[in-house]
Design a protein around this motif. Structure first.
Motif, PDB file in Angstrom:
ATOM      1  N   ALA A 181      15.296 -12.884 -22.630  1.00  0.00           N
ATOM      2  CA  ALA A 181      13.985 -12.240 -22.529  1.00  0.00           C
ATOM      3  C   ALA A 181      13.243 -12.279 -23.858  1.00  0.00           C
ATOM      4  O   ALA A 181      12.012 -12.397 -23.876  1.00  0.00           O
ATOM      5  N   VAL A 182      13.939 -12.207 -24.979  1.00  0.00           N
ATOM      6  CA  VAL A 182      13.279 -12.256 -26.283  1.00  0.00           C
ATOM      7  C   VAL A 182      12.653 -13.630 -26.484  1.00  0.00           C
ATOM      8  O   VAL A 182      11.522 -13.752 -26.949  1.00  0.00           O
ATOM      9  N   VAL A 183      13.368 -14.662 -26.096  1.00  0.00           N
ATOM     10  CA  VAL A 183      12.856 -16.018 -26.273  1.00  0.00           C
ATOM     11  C   VAL A 183      11.678 -16.270 -25.337  1.00  0.00           C
ATOM     12  O   VAL A 183      10.641 -16.776 -25.753  1.00  0.00           O
ATOM     13  N   SER A 184      11.826 -15.906 -24.068  1.00  0.00           N
ATOM     14  CA  SER A 184      10.773 -16.194 -23.101  1.00  0.00           C
ATOM     15  C   SER A 184       9.542 -15.303 -23.290  1.00  0.00           C
ATOM     16  O   SER A 184       8.447 -15.687 -22.904  1.00  0.00           O
ATOM     17  N   ARG A 185       9.707 -14.144 -23.876  1.00  0.00           N
ATOM     18  CA  ARG A 185       8.574 -13.224 -24.066  1.00  0.00           C
ATOM     19  C   ARG A 185       8.176 -13.093 -25.530  1.00  0.00           C
ATOM     20  O   ARG A 185       7.556 -12.112 -25.915  1.00  0.00           O
ATOM     21  N   TRP A 186       8.518 -14.072 -26.340  1.00  0.00           N
ATOM     22  CA  TRP A 186       8.234 -14.019 -27.768  1.00  0.00           C
ATOM     23  C   TRP A 186       6.732 -13.860 -28.026  1.00  0.00           C
ATOM     24  O   TRP A 186       6.316 -13.120 -28.908  1.00  0.00           O
ATOM     25  N   ALA A 187       5.904 -14.535 -27.252  1.00  0.00           N
ATOM     26  CA  ALA A 187       4.454 -14.424 -27.435  1.00  0.00           C
ATOM     27  C   ALA A 187       3.970 -13.004 -27.143  1.00  0.00           C
ATOM     28  O   ALA A 187       3.052 -12.515 -27.797  1.00  0.00           O
ATOM     29  N   GLU A 188       4.578 -12.330 -26.179  1.00  0.00           N
ATOM     30  CA  GLU A 188       4.200 -10.945 -25.889  1.00  0.00           C
ATOM     31  C   GLU A 188       4.658  -9.998 -26.994  1.00  0.00           C
ATOM     32  O   GLU A 188       3.985  -9.016 -27.292  1.00  0.00           O
ATOM     33  N   ILE A 189       5.803 -10.292 -27.575  1.00  0.00           N
ATOM     34  CA  ILE A 189       6.370  -9.402 -28.593  1.00  0.00           C
ATOM     35  C   ILE A 189       5.569  -9.478 -29.896  1.00  0.00           C
ATOM     36  O   ILE A 189       5.178  -8.454 -30.442  1.00  0.00           O
ATOM     37  N   VAL A 190       5.341 -10.687 -30.400  1.00  0.00           N
ATOM     38  CA  VAL A 190       4.681 -10.822 -31.709  1.00  0.00           C
ATOM     39  C   VAL A 190       3.226 -11.225 -31.627  1.00  0.00           C
ATOM     40  O   VAL A 190       2.519 -11.198 -32.635  1.00  0.00           O
ATOM     41  N   GLY A 191       2.756 -11.601 -30.465  1.00  0.00           N
ATOM     42  CA  GLY A 191       1.377 -12.050 -30.324  1.00  0.00           C
ATOM     43  C   GLY A 191       1.302 -13.568 -30.310  1.00  0.00           C
ATOM     44  O   GLY A 191       2.147 -14.257 -30.890  1.00  0.00           O
ATOM     45  N   GLU A 192       0.279 -14.072 -29.650  1.00  0.00           N
ATOM     46  CA  GLU A 192       0.127 -15.522 -29.469  1.00  0.00           C
ATOM     47  C   GLU A 192      -0.007 -16.253 -30.807  1.00  0.00           C
ATOM     48  O   GLU A 192       0.536 -17.336 -30.988  1.00  0.00           O
ATOM     49  N   ARG A 193      -0.700 -15.638 -31.745  1.00  0.00           N
ATOM     50  CA  ARG A 193      -0.945 -16.274 -33.049  1.00  0.00           C
ATOM     51  C   ARG A 193       0.362 -16.569 -33.788  1.00  0.00           C
ATOM     52  O   ARG A 193       0.550 -17.658 -34.325  1.00  0.00           O
ATOM     53  N   TYR A 194       1.256 -15.616 -33.818  1.00  0.00           N
ATOM     54  CA  TYR A 194       2.516 -15.797 -34.542  1.00  0.00           C
ATOM     55  C   TYR A 194       3.539 -16.558 -33.712  1.00  0.00           C
ATOM     56  O   TYR A 194       4.421 -17.217 -34.263  1.00  0.00           O
ATOM     57  N   ALA A 195       3.443 -16.499 -32.395  1.00  0.00           N
ATOM     58  CA  ALA A 195       4.384 -17.210 -31.530  1.00  0.00           C
ATOM     59  C   ALA A 195       4.183 -18.721 -31.628  1.00  0.00           C
ATOM     60  O   ALA A 195       5.132 -19.482 -31.414  1.00  0.00           O
ATOM     61  N   ARG A 196       2.957 -19.165 -31.944  1.00  0.00           N
ATOM     62  CA  ARG A 196       2.707 -20.604 -32.076  1.00  0.00           C
ATOM     63  C   ARG A 196       3.432 -21.197 -33.274  1.00  0.00           C
ATOM     64  O   ARG A 196       3.754 -22.382 -33.270  1.00  0.00           O
ATOM     65  N   VAL A 197       3.700 -20.392 -34.304  1.00  0.00           N
ATOM     66  CA  VAL A 197       4.284 -20.928 -35.534  1.00  0.00           C
ATOM     67  C   VAL A 197       5.705 -20.448 -35.779  1.00  0.00           C
ATOM     68  O   VAL A 197       6.305 -20.781 -36.798  1.00  0.00           O
ATOM     69  N   SER A 198       6.267 -19.660 -34.844  1.00  0.00           N
ATOM     70  CA  SER A 198       7.630 -19.156 -35.039  1.00  0.00           C
ATOM     71  C   SER A 198       8.378 -19.125 -33.720  1.00  0.00           C
ATOM     72  O   SER A 198       7.770 -19.118 -32.648  1.00  0.00           O
ATOM     73  N   SER A 199       9.691 -19.088 -33.836  1.00  0.00           N
ATOM     74  CA  SER A 199      10.541 -19.028 -32.655  1.00  0.00           C
ATOM     75  C   SER A 199      11.840 -18.314 -33.027  1.00  0.00           C
ATOM     76  O   SER A 199      12.434 -18.617 -34.062  1.00  0.00           O
ATOM     77  N   PRO A 200      12.307 -17.373 -32.202  1.00  0.00           N
ATOM     78  CA  PRO A 200      13.578 -16.707 -32.510  1.00  0.00           C
ATOM     79  C   PRO A 200      14.735 -17.663 -32.292  1.00  0.00           C
ATOM     80  O   PRO A 200      14.767 -18.396 -31.314  1.00  0.00           O
ATOM     81  N   GLU A 201      15.646 -17.659 -33.238  1.00  0.00           N
ATOM     82  CA  GLU A 201      16.793 -18.558 -33.162  1.00  0.00           C
ATOM     83  C   GLU A 201      18.062 -17.805 -32.760  1.00  0.00           C
ATOM     84  O   GLU A 201      18.799 -18.235 -31.881  1.00  0.00           O
TER      85      GLU A 201
END
Length: 175
Positions: A46-66
């Motif tokens: 859920a953290v990976v699939s909802r990363w854009a919801e968690i941190v926002g679209e702006r930061y999700a474009r340049v980052s990804s949880p590993e």
């Protein structure tokens, strides 16, 4: 007088009662995947699939949880490992307290205590295509979906219901 040596016998473990009900595989084999997941720092899906919801679209474009690595025997105050593209790492480091706060809010407890950033290529997730235009669902089905709080689940169930409703006339009827 000396006492004779004490002889103890172990009682065999009783097997659980058998039942004909279906049980999750995780109940049957609880430790099978634990070592592999711990070794590779498994991040909850859920953290990976909802990363854009968690941190926002702006930061999700340049980052990804590993991964999230927890101290041995703990499930809190872990280290969240992020992959960040290029020159965005200083910005992500600057807002790391906010990211940690948002991830902990998502989990509902203090799961992450630190953030570790690694430079790398962030893979773009394929954008899911919008759902096809479907017939409106019946009032009866709409009433039964009102109690569902998760909007994503509700949209999927509505699409499924309207897809089934639109397929019924095509099936034909045998009298």
């Amino acid at each position: 007088m000396t006492k004779p040596p004490r002889i103890t016998t172990r009682q065999p473990k009783l097997e659980p009662k058998r039942s004909n009900r279906a049980r999750p595989v995780s109940d049957l084999l609880p430790d099978v995947g634990r070592a592999a997941f711990r070794k590779f720092g498994f991040v909850q899906h859920a953290v990976v699939s909802r990363w854009a919801e968690i941190v926002g679209e702006r930061y999700a474009r340049v980052s990804s949880p590993e991964s999230i690595r927890f101290p041995k025997g703990e499930r809190s105050e872990g280290v969240l490992h992020l992959v960040v593209t290029g020159a965005y790492a200083p910005m992500m480091q600057h807002i790391s307290p906010e990211i940690i706060d948002r991830v902990n809010r998502f989990f509902g407890y203090t799961a992450v205590g630190k953030l570790q950033i690694r430079h790398g290529e962030v893979r773009r997730r394929a954008v899911t295509p919008p759902l096809p235009e479907l017939k409106p669902i019946s009032e009866e089905m709409g009433e039964s979906l009102r109690g569902i709080a998760d909007p994503e689940l509700k949209a999927v169930l509505e699409a499924l219901a309207s897809g089934v409703a639109s397929a019924i006339p095509k099936l034909g009827r045998i009298d």
